[in-house]
Design an enzyme around this catalytic site. Structure first.
Site: not given
Ligand code: NAP
Length: 316
Positions: A143, A146-147
């Site tokens: 992701c 997200c990261d």
């Protein structure tokens, strides 16, 4: 154990399940929609949605999911979030209905329904190479939304050649110094528009015809070993993160004993979203379909609910 009865149970509140819920409400069906995580599905991790008609102002997947949820709430649809269903059984010889009846069970609840829409989506496939499990969350990720920010100004890699890999590589170029895009063939699968953008982006370097052999690092990812399929040579790339986008596995476990699956485990349906088991329907990424887009998942949901309305009328 609590018990609930409904005509239709929708399992999953991504675009497919939410599309089904909107149309179930329009048809006046009695239904329950449950979601084991937060409503919205995979799109909540998508940075940018550019191909949903009418929404042309750089909307994120999260924002689009919120709009779907708001639309449902406006129609008084209660989405029961963080509500996992663990098993589904078909019940024999039920009175008052000529079709099948099912019991879907969660931790302390059973929901009895005459039809079920499986809208459980898919999860990312893994490369399954050495070091992957140990370095998951320490540089190996699925992701970028997200990261990605954790690797600002670093060198990272993306694996895969489809729409997701290219879209996420492009997103990462806003954050990182450089993105290696590692693909196992010498041409991308992604749509033409994304390919052109990626090829024009100076921060993306393509590594063609190559596969990942190993992730290296102790506490965090430090490098990835890749092998060129044409000459058989391996090389080490120093990277702080690798984002894997190599396809999807269907979340079809709940009904694998009840319905026909294809060879990859996706649920086989007809054009009305009927599965091989009367009363069970499947929509969106969990079903066998040539295209996996937000718009196709929403449409699947609409078709399923409209068809189920007819199905109930026929069955009485
Ligand atoms: P995908 O289209 O299945 O592509 C997966 C990619 O990973 C392919 O390029 C494949 O290579 C590669 N791959 C598969 N297994 C591999 C392995 N073991 N090692 C190395 N590479 C491997 O998946 P996706 O890109 O996630 O897209 C899924 C669906 O969502 C598609 O229908 C796509 O159109 C849709 N989608 C749409 C959008 C959008 O419209 N904006 C965005 C994202 C996704 P090969 O090409 O050699 O098979």
């Amino acid at each position: 154990m609590k018990e609930q009865k409904t005509d239709l149970l929708i399992i999953g509140a991504g675009p497919g399940g939410l599309g089904a819920a909107l149309y179930a409400r329009r048809s006046g069906l009695d239904f329950i929609i449950v979601e084991k995580n937060m409503a919205g599905g995979q799109i909540i991790n998508t940075n940018l949605i550019e191909n949903y008609p009418g929404l042309m102002d750089n909307i994120s997947g999260f924002e689009l999911a919120q709009k779907f949820v708001e639309h449902c709430r406006k129609l008084d649809i209660e989405i029961q979030e963080y509500f996992p269903i663990n098993s589904i059984e078909q019940l024999e010889n039920q009175p008052d209905f000529s079709g099948n009846v099912f019991r879907s069970s969660g931790e302390d609840i059973s929901i009895y329904s005459r039809a079920i829409i499986i809208a459980t989506g898919a999860k990312p496939s893994r490369l399954k190479v050495r070091g992957e499990a140990e370095l998951m969350g320490k540089g190996v990720s699925f992701c970028a939304t997200c990261d990605g920010a954790l690797f600002r100004d670093k060198v990272v890699a993306v694996v895969g050649g489809g729409d997701t890999a290219v879209e996420e590589a492009l997103f990462l170029t806003n954050l990182v110094k450089k993105v290696y895009l590692i693909h196992r063939r010498d041409e991308l699968r992604a749509c033409n528009m994304l390919q052109c953008r990626a090829k024009e982006n100076e921060k993306i370097e393509f590594i063609w015809s190559s596969i990942v052999e190993e992730f290296m690092g102790n506490e965090k990812l430090e490098a990835v070993i890749i092998k060129n399929k044409n000459n058989g040579k391996s090389m080490k790339l120093d990277v702080s993160a690798v984002f894997e986008y190599v396809g999807w596995q269907p979340n079809s476990e709940l009904v694998k004993h009840l319905v026909d699956l294809d060879e990859k485990g996706f649920i086989a349906t007809d054009t009305t979203m009927k599965t091989s088991k009367e009363g069970i329907f499947a929509v969106g990424d969990v079903r066998t379909t040539p295209f996996r887009q937000v718009i196709t998942a929403v449409a699947d949901g609409a078709v399923a609910s409209m068809y189920i309305d007819k199905y109930f009328m026929e069955k009485g």
